[in-house]
Design a protein around this motif. Structure first.
Motif: not given
Length: 273
Positions: A29-41, A95-97, A123-128, A135-139
């Motif tokens: 978990f990122a400190r902002q509250g989301y999870i980055n589950m992306l496996t590629r750049t 950003e989740g709005s 996702i960072l903005q959504a979690a904030k 919220w999670f970063v994913g494909d």
């Protein structure tokens, strides 16, 4: 409800700080509250300023308020028929709005929102900004959610992966897809494409593809205009991919307008498997 994007095995939350699958693949978990589950750049033009402008457009100008109300009505109707807590995935949430405004129209206690996007910045903005959803970063091509884990999937003006949607949707669940119609943001489209063939847009292919994948429960058309002031026009230009290659002179001319009518013209497609 999560599955590992690397090995597709089940996952558990460990010590409230990580998601770990049975093969020990770990996503913190990122400190902002989301999870980055992306496996590629991923390289993207969707940056922080775009998502800030998008949030301002959705939340402050209320340009999409009627859209949110219509989708919230669909959610409320659906939840009457299910006797359990409801999970709603916004696939391509930015950003989740959009998701947050729809949840605001409904009863939060009976549902949990889940936001997925390829953009870490979104996702960072959504979690904030919105603390109650997941919220999670994913494909979208390898959604890190288990089979039949979601009751409803929202796909608002965003790319889709219908095979994944069908995998993660519960039996009898709904997909709500919003697609632009011919006059969507026509004022901006006319400035961008002028007299070229791209000045007009048809959504026939998108609607046909949806209908081939799902049983169409309902199709609604929303068409209205809203007057935006100069600041709101600036935000609209910053958030819209239509303006990415806009000539600076055309951009300035469009933004300098005062109290410009902007057209929202959309189809809301509701389907189930």
């Amino acid at each position: 409800m999560f599955r590992c994007p690397l090995c597709k095995e089940s996952m558990q939350v460990v010590e409230l700080k990580s998601l770990i699958c049975v093969n020990k693949h770990t996503f913190d978990f990122a400190r902002q509250g989301y999870i980055n589950m992306l496996t590629r750049t991923v390289k993207s033009q969707y940056d922080k300023t775009l998502f800030e402008a998008r949030q301002q457009t959705i939340v402050e100008s209320d340009l999409f308020r009627q859209v949110h109300k219509e989708i919230a009505n669909v959610v409320e109707e659906y939840i009457k028929d299910i006797n359990k807590h409801m999970y709603i995935l916004d696939a391509g949430c930015g950003e989740g709005s959009h998701l947050q405004r729809i949840l605001d129209e409904c009863n939060h206690k009976t549902m949990t929102g889940i936001g997925l996007d390829l953009s870490k910045e979104g996702i960072l903005q959504a979690a904030k900004n919105y603390k109650e959803s997941i919220w999670f970063v994913g494909d979208l091509a390898a959604t890190p959610l288990a089979e039949k884990s979601c009751d409803m999937i929202l796909n608002i003006l965003s790319p889709a992966n219908y095979e994944e949607f069908k995998r993660i949707l519960v039996t009898g669940g709904l997909v709500v897809k919003v697609v632009p119609r011919t006059n969507y943001l026509k004022e901006l489209r006319e400035v961008r494409f002028k007299e070229t063939e791209k000045k007009t847009y048809q959504n026939d292919d998108a609607v046909s593809l949806f209908n081939n994948q799902f049983d169409l429960v309902k199709q609604m058309t929303l068409s209205y205009t809203k007057v935006l002031n100069r600041l709101e026009l600036e935000n609209l230009v910053h958030m819209s991919p239509l303006a990415w290659n806009l000539q600076e002179e055309d951009r300035e001319t469009f933004v300098k307008q005062e109290d410009q009518e902007i057209t929202v013209d959309l189809d809301i497609l509701i389907g189930k498997i």
